[in-house]
Write an enzyme that holds these catalytic residues in place. Structure first.
Site, mmCIF file in Angstrom:
data_model
loop_
_atom_site.group_PDB
_atom_site.id
_atom_site.type_symbol
_atom_site.label_atom_id
_atom_site.label_comp_id
_atom_site.label_asym_id
_atom_site.label_seq_id
_atom_site.Cartn_x
_atom_site.Cartn_y
_atom_site.Cartn_z
ATOM 1 N N GLY A 202 0.772 -1.232 0.000
ATOM 2 C CA GLY A 202 0.000 0.000 0.000
ATOM 3 C C GLY A 202 0.804 1.284 0.000
ATOM 4 O O GLY A 202 0.398 2.286 -0.594
ATOM 5 N N CYS A 327 15.452 -1.132 1.634
ATOM 6 C CA CYS A 327 15.646 -2.323 2.469
ATOM 7 C C CYS A 327 17.115 -2.660 2.643
ATOM 8 O O CYS A 327 17.478 -3.485 3.485
ATOM 9 C CB CYS A 327 14.914 -3.517 1.858
ATOM 10 S SG CYS A 327 13.144 -3.228 1.663
#
Length: 389
Positions: A202, A327
């Site tokens: 999202g 990440c």
């Protein structure tokens, strides 16, 4: 924040005000547990299914094939591990590429080391595109899964997903795509593209963090990744994160309603920055395919500088960019994606990723280009290698 130029939308986007407004009642007024049987709670179950329908429509999917998760990483893990577990009797060979997100690569490594699977990691060309003929050659009788990302999170290259899907369907192999960077930004049709499993998150298109989806085509055998409840049709236990799911649905609705105009706007600004930098800065290169790329993605490498220094100096000017995947921030090793497309370690470490949204104006782009060129000149003036070139 008013003077901030935010160019790290591949890492996360700002949650849209309309999305926040849609979410707020589900923290306070509509706080019921969707699994309860009384009407007050049933309203929340309906809100979840309304979002499910919005997501399904965006993908041309059946709403019963949409499952809500905590984000792209969970969805990738669930897809790969579930197929490995449930199709192992047919074979233990998986095919992916060397430029996948670590949510896929690390899961594949886990399946190799802990579950005895064999994984083929395919090369891509210098623009990051997978050669279909190489994929076809890698398929074996025991191949059960092909996992190829829709668009790369670092260089923005879009893969020939429909061709991959057609090949997988023809060979009766499950096809998964990590669409975290693509969903909400480019059209995706799981039917015409023959996609069996798809992951999305999202917060990559104006929704909240901590919520994502896994699309799993009806007939694809996936079991629960976790255990402890009957939520999500016995596939994903745990009390649903209703505010986030509602927010995700609203973000999908907004993104799909304005996709074409937003893509056109960001593409124009993207191309201005790329053309201006390539014209005025020597010893630099654009990473990824020039046309077959996400409309908001710019990834460039500059020789004779350190990307980290460039990012710090851009930050001091109020410009937020990155060197690649959020990440792996803090990683000492150069990007595995840039190495896979053939960049030297030096060029990979001198790389910057800028990812736009529809709020970045041409005036912002001009400021970014001017500051970028100014900082590169300053850094190179301190580089003996550049002076002695």
């Amino acid at each position: 924040m008013n003077d901030l130029i935010y160019l790290d939308n591949a890492a996360t986007t700002r949650t849209k005000p309309e999305v926040v407004e849609k979410m707020l009642p589900y923290f306070t007024e509509n706080f019921g547990n969707p699994s309860a049987i009384y009407d007050f709670a049933a309203r929340n179950k309906k809100a979840i299914n309304d979002s499910r329908q919005i997501v399904a429509k965006a993908l041309n999917a059946d709403m019963r094939d949409i499952y809500f998760t905590s984000g792209g990483t969970e969805s990738d893990n669930w897809a790969l591990v579930a197929i490995a577990e449930n199709y192992a009797s047919k074979g233990k060979h998986i095919i992916t590429t060397k430029i996948e997100h670590h949510a896929v690569l690390h899961t594949c490594q886990y399946l190799e080391k802990q579950r005895g699977f064999e994984v083929t990691y395919l090369d891509v060309d210098e623009s990051g595109i997978l050669d279909i003929s190489k994929l076809e050659s890698a398929i074996r009788p025991d191949t059960i899964l092909i996992s190829v990302m829709f668009a790369n999170n670092e260089i923005g290259t879009i893969q020939p997903i429909a061709e991959i899907g057609a090949l997988a369907r023809e060979r009766d192999i499950v096809f998964h795509t990590d669409a975290v960077q693509a969903f909400g930004h480019v059209p995706i049709d799981v039917e015409t593209m023959n996609i069996d499993l798809l992951s999305a998150s999202g917060h990559k298109f104006g929704g909240p963090k901590g919520v994502g989806i896994l699309y799993a085509r009806n007939g694809i055998n996936i079991k629960s990744f976790m255990h402890g409840g009957a939520q999500e049709r016995n596939r994903r236990p745990g009390t649903e994160n209703v505010p986030a799911i509602v927010g995700l649905g609203e973000a999908v609705r907004i993104a799909t309603s304005h996709m074409a105009e937003n893509a056109e706007k960001t593409r124009k600004v993207r191309d201005y920055i790329i053309d201006d930098i390539l014209a005025d800065v020597d010893h630099c290169t654009l990473n990824g395919h020039r046309e077959k790329r996400l409309p908001n993605n710019i990834n460039m490498s500059f020789n004779f500088i350190e990307g980290e220094s460039l990012l710090i100096m851009l930050d001091m000017e109020g410009i937020c960019a990155s060197s690649g995947s959020a990440c792996t921030s803090g990683a000492v090793e150069p990007s595995h994606v840039l190495q896979a497309i053939g960049l030297s370690e030096e060029m990979a470490k001198g790389s910057v990723r800028m990812t736009l949204d529809e709020n970045i104006s041409l005036e912002d782009a001009k400021k970014v280009c001017n500051k970028l060129k100014e900082i590169i000149n300053r850094l190179r003036s301190m580089s003996p290698a550049y002076k002695n070139m």
